[in-house]
Design a protein around this motif. Structure first.
Motif, PDB file in Angstrom:
ATOM      1  N   ASP A 299       0.842  -1.194   0.000  1.00  0.00           N
ATOM      2  CA  ASP A 299       0.000   0.000   0.000  1.00  0.00           C
ATOM      3  C   ASP A 299       0.875   1.241   0.000  1.00  0.00           C
ATOM      4  O   ASP A 299       1.834   1.334   0.769  1.00  0.00           O
ATOM      5  CB  ASP A 299      -0.910   0.023   1.231  1.00  0.00           C
ATOM      6  CG  ASP A 299      -1.990  -1.054   1.180  1.00  0.00           C
ATOM      7  OD1 ASP A 299      -2.572  -1.221   0.088  1.00  0.00           O
ATOM      8  OD2 ASP A 299      -2.233  -1.717   2.198  1.00  0.00           O
ATOM      9  N   SER A 300       0.549   2.174  -0.863  1.00  0.00           N
ATOM     10  CA  SER A 300       1.235   3.463  -0.872  1.00  0.00           C
ATOM     11  C   SER A 300       0.206   4.554  -0.646  1.00  0.00           C
ATOM     12  O   SER A 300      -0.958   4.419  -1.038  1.00  0.00           O
ATOM     13  CB  SER A 300       1.966   3.679  -2.206  1.00  0.00           C
ATOM     14  OG  SER A 300       1.054   3.646  -3.289  1.00  0.00           O
ATOM     15  N   PRO A 301       0.612   5.631   0.004  1.00  0.00           N
ATOM     16  CA  PRO A 301      -0.355   6.701   0.280  1.00  0.00           C
ATOM     17  C   PRO A 301      -0.757   7.414  -0.996  1.00  0.00           C
ATOM     18  O   PRO A 301       0.000   7.477  -1.972  1.00  0.00           O
ATOM     19  CB  PRO A 301       0.424   7.634   1.214  1.00  0.00           C
ATOM     20  CG  PRO A 301       1.857   7.388   0.884  1.00  0.00           C
ATOM     21  CD  PRO A 301       1.948   5.929   0.514  1.00  0.00           C
ATOM     22  N   GLU A 302      -1.992   7.916  -0.986  1.00  0.00           N
ATOM     23  CA  GLU A 302      -2.412   8.758  -2.102  1.00  0.00           C
ATOM     24  C   GLU A 302      -1.504   9.981  -2.119  1.00  0.00           C
ATOM     25  O   GLU A 302      -1.262  10.613  -1.083  1.00  0.00           O
ATOM     26  CB  GLU A 302      -3.867   9.190  -1.916  1.00  0.00           C
ATOM     27  CG  GLU A 302      -4.846   8.040  -1.805  1.00  0.00           C
ATOM     28  CD  GLU A 302      -5.163   7.426  -3.160  1.00  0.00           C
ATOM     29  OE1 GLU A 302      -4.701   7.968  -4.176  1.00  0.00           O
ATOM     30  OE2 GLU A 302      -5.885   6.419  -3.177  1.00  0.00           O
ATOM     31  N   GLN A 303      -0.969  10.320  -3.266  1.00  0.00           N
ATOM     32  CA  GLN A 303      -0.017  11.413  -3.345  1.00  0.00           C
ATOM     33  C   GLN A 303      -0.617  12.602  -4.081  1.00  0.00           C
ATOM     34  O   GLN A 303      -1.294  12.455  -5.106  1.00  0.00           O
ATOM     35  CB  GLN A 303       1.262  10.960  -4.051  1.00  0.00           C
ATOM     36  CG  GLN A 303       2.014   9.900  -3.257  1.00  0.00           C
ATOM     37  CD  GLN A 303       3.316   9.531  -3.930  1.00  0.00           C
ATOM     38  OE1 GLN A 303       3.572   9.895  -5.061  1.00  0.00           O
ATOM     39  NE2 GLN A 303       4.147   8.798  -3.214  1.00  0.00           N
ATOM     40  N   ALA A 304      -0.332  13.774  -3.541  1.00  0.00           N
ATOM     41  CA  ALA A 304      -0.771  14.993  -4.197  1.00  0.00           C
ATOM     42  C   ALA A 304       0.221  15.365  -5.291  1.00  0.00           C
ATOM     43  O   ALA A 304       1.394  15.003  -5.240  1.00  0.00           O
ATOM     44  CB  ALA A 304      -0.875  16.123  -3.182  1.00  0.00           C
ATOM     45  N   GLU A 305      -0.268  16.064  -6.286  1.00  0.00           N
ATOM     46  CA  GLU A 305       0.604  16.578  -7.338  1.00  0.00           C
ATOM     47  C   GLU A 305       0.672  18.088  -7.238  1.00  0.00           C
ATOM     48  O   GLU A 305      -0.265  18.735  -6.767  1.00  0.00           O
ATOM     49  CB  GLU A 305       0.093  16.159  -8.713  1.00  0.00           C
ATOM     50  CG  GLU A 305      -1.304  16.657  -9.028  1.00  0.00           C
ATOM     51  CD  GLU A 305      -1.766  16.253 -10.417  1.00  0.00           C
ATOM     52  OE1 GLU A 305      -0.918  16.192 -11.321  1.00  0.00           O
ATOM     53  OE2 GLU A 305      -2.971  16.013 -10.579  1.00  0.00           O
ATOM     54  N   THR A 306       1.785  18.637  -7.677  1.00  0.00           N
ATOM     55  CA  THR A 306       1.941  20.092  -7.665  1.00  0.00           C
ATOM     56  C   THR A 306       1.422  20.663  -8.977  1.00  0.00           C
ATOM     57  O   THR A 306       1.805  20.210 -10.057  1.00  0.00           O
ATOM     58  CB  THR A 306       3.410  20.483  -7.491  1.00  0.00           C
ATOM     59  OG1 THR A 306       3.882  19.981  -6.242  1.00  0.00           O
ATOM     60  CG2 THR A 306       3.573  21.997  -7.521  1.00  0.00           C
ATOM     61  N   ILE A 307       0.526  21.629  -8.870  1.00  0.00           N
ATOM     62  CA  ILE A 307       0.031  22.314 -10.062  1.00  0.00           C
ATOM     63  C   ILE A 307       0.236  23.809  -9.874  1.00  0.00           C
ATOM     64  O   ILE A 307       0.477  24.300  -8.757  1.00  0.00           O
ATOM     65  CB  ILE A 307      -1.454  22.018 -10.337  1.00  0.00           C
ATOM     66  CG1 ILE A 307      -2.329  22.537  -9.180  1.00  0.00           C
ATOM     67  CG2 ILE A 307      -1.679  20.548 -10.595  1.00  0.00           C
ATOM     68  CD1 ILE A 307      -3.792  22.595  -9.539  1.00  0.00           C
TER      69      ILE A 307
END
Length: 421
Positions: A299-307
């Protein structure tokens, strides 16, 4: 997020990927029985546990009419192909391909081949069987008849097309003229079907693969000596991070390359993840380092993306001009464009025009803002964006084709039909 990481530090081949993924299942023997029941004619799968460099892993054997095809790599490839090898890979299977080798089963032939391991062959065998070659249409029919879920069949067909397209490009002949040796074709379909069914069974939400080690040196074929990676493999790996070291031999086969190209969502280092299972798919050839594909599931954490959000104020553009500018901003790669009514200097009503975009297109979007609006300045700020994973599929209905958008993540799953359709 359920994540699968494939460590391809010693390349990749169909049976190595099969073996590594198989080790992630709670009951590998039951899955082998399932593979043996999918209906590939005269093909049998078997697994064994083997040690290498002090590590215990799995080796997969595929036999066609009782013959272990991986020890006669010639048959895996297409009649039009000259494919090579001085295999330092698992599929060398203990014969160090100088390419004039004798097998105990056989037929005397010298022709070129096309997928998983392709060698030019001048070898004699002790029993005869007829050479049958199948075209791509034959392979599609064979795949369609397998006892597999429809999604898995589509995956198998797509991977096989990647290989056929690569052979076509390498040899300068249409895909329709590529003909696969029957025994090798069955063996390759077995490898591809096994991996596709394993991926479907494990159902990872994200697949990440390491950069692919292709090996080094040269391989021999009927048309001469070719560099590693072989032409078909190099064609398939376009756009995929790959590298070479001083390990001699071909480590990544066309089938391995095609499977990675089809399934990997991205290539890079192992992501942040809590590993739950590890599998080792062993090669046969021995090196100083462990010769395997390693698969890690966790399991990997949901990751945010930079916009980036780019904004400007305008008070001297007509609504039509603003609308035209918005269309051009989408063409430039904007993720979203929106307007907000604002009051500006001299009591003029104006428009706050905002554009969201990724870093890769930021400069292009800024240029489009200045080109298609009257603004003299653009403001920028970065944000972290969390998104649901989106996928599209197409449904055929009695009223025509309808696209469906689905979104998943953060414990949420939803779908909707495209309004335009």
């Amino acid at each position: 997020m359920k994540t699968l990481y494939l460590d391809c530090g010693m390349g990749a081949a169909g049976d190595m990927l099969t073996a590594a993924l198989l080790e992630l299942l709670p009951d590998p023997d039951a899955f082998i029985a399932r593979l043996n029941a999918i209906g590939i004619p005269e093909v049998k799968f078997a697994r064994e546990r083997v040690p290498q460099c002090g590590i215990l892993g799995t080796k997969i054997t595929v036999t066609v009419r009782g013959i272990e095809e991986s020890t006669c790599d010639a048959h895996k490839h297409c009649h039009e192909h000259c494919r090579e090898h001085e295999y330092s890979h698992e599929h060398a299977h203990e014969h160090s391909h100088g390419h004039e080798h004798c097998h105990e089963h056989g037929h005397s032939h010298e022709h070129t081949h096309s997928h998983e391991h392709m060698h030019s062959h001048e070898h004699t065998h002790s029993h005869e069987h007829t050479h049958v070659h199948r075209g791509m249409a034959d392979m599609e029919a064979l795949i369609s008849a397998l006892l597999l879920p429809e999604k898995v069949k589509r995956d198998v067909t797509a991977v096989y097309h990647l290989i056929a397209d690569a052979e076509s490009a390498a040899h300068g002949v249409p895909v329709s003229e590529i003909h696969f040796h029957e025994v090798g074709a069955l063996d390759a379909v077995a490898d591809i079907a096994a991996v596709c069914l394993l991926i479907d069974t494990l159902a990872p939400e994200k697949i990440v693969a390491s950069p692919v080690h292709v090996g080094s040196g040269h391989v021999h074929c009927a048309h001469g000596i070719l560099p590693v990676p072989a032409p078909a493999t190099a064609f398939i790996l376009r756009g995929v991070p790959a590298y070479s070291t001083d390990i001699r031999g071909e480590l990544c086969t066309p089938t391995g390359a095609a499977l990675l190209k089809h399934f990997a969502d991205e290539f890079g280092a192992m992501p942040l993840m809590k590993t739950q299972a590890v599998g080792y798919g062993m090669g046969t050839k021995k090196f100083e380092q462990l010769n395997c594909v390693r698969a890690l599931l966790g399991d990997s954490p949901e990751q945010a993306e930079t916009i980036f959000e780019l904004c400007c104020n305008v008070d001297d553009m007509t609504p039509e001009a603003v609308g035209f500018a918005m269309e051009r901003l989408f063409d430039a790669g904007a993720l979203d464009v929106y307007t907000t009514p604002i009051g500006m200097k001299k009591s003029r009503p104006g428009v706050l025009l905002c554009v969201m975009c990724s870093a890769s297109v930021r400069d292009t979007v800024i240029q489009a803002l200045f080109k298609h609006t009257t603004t003299l300045g653009v403001r920028e700020q970065s944000s972290r964006r969390y998104v649901l994973r989106r996928r599209f599929k197409t449904l055929e209905t009695s009223d025509g084709t309808v696209r469906v958008k689905s979104a998943e993540g953060y414990g949420v799953s939803r779908s909707k039909y495209e309004y335009e359709d």
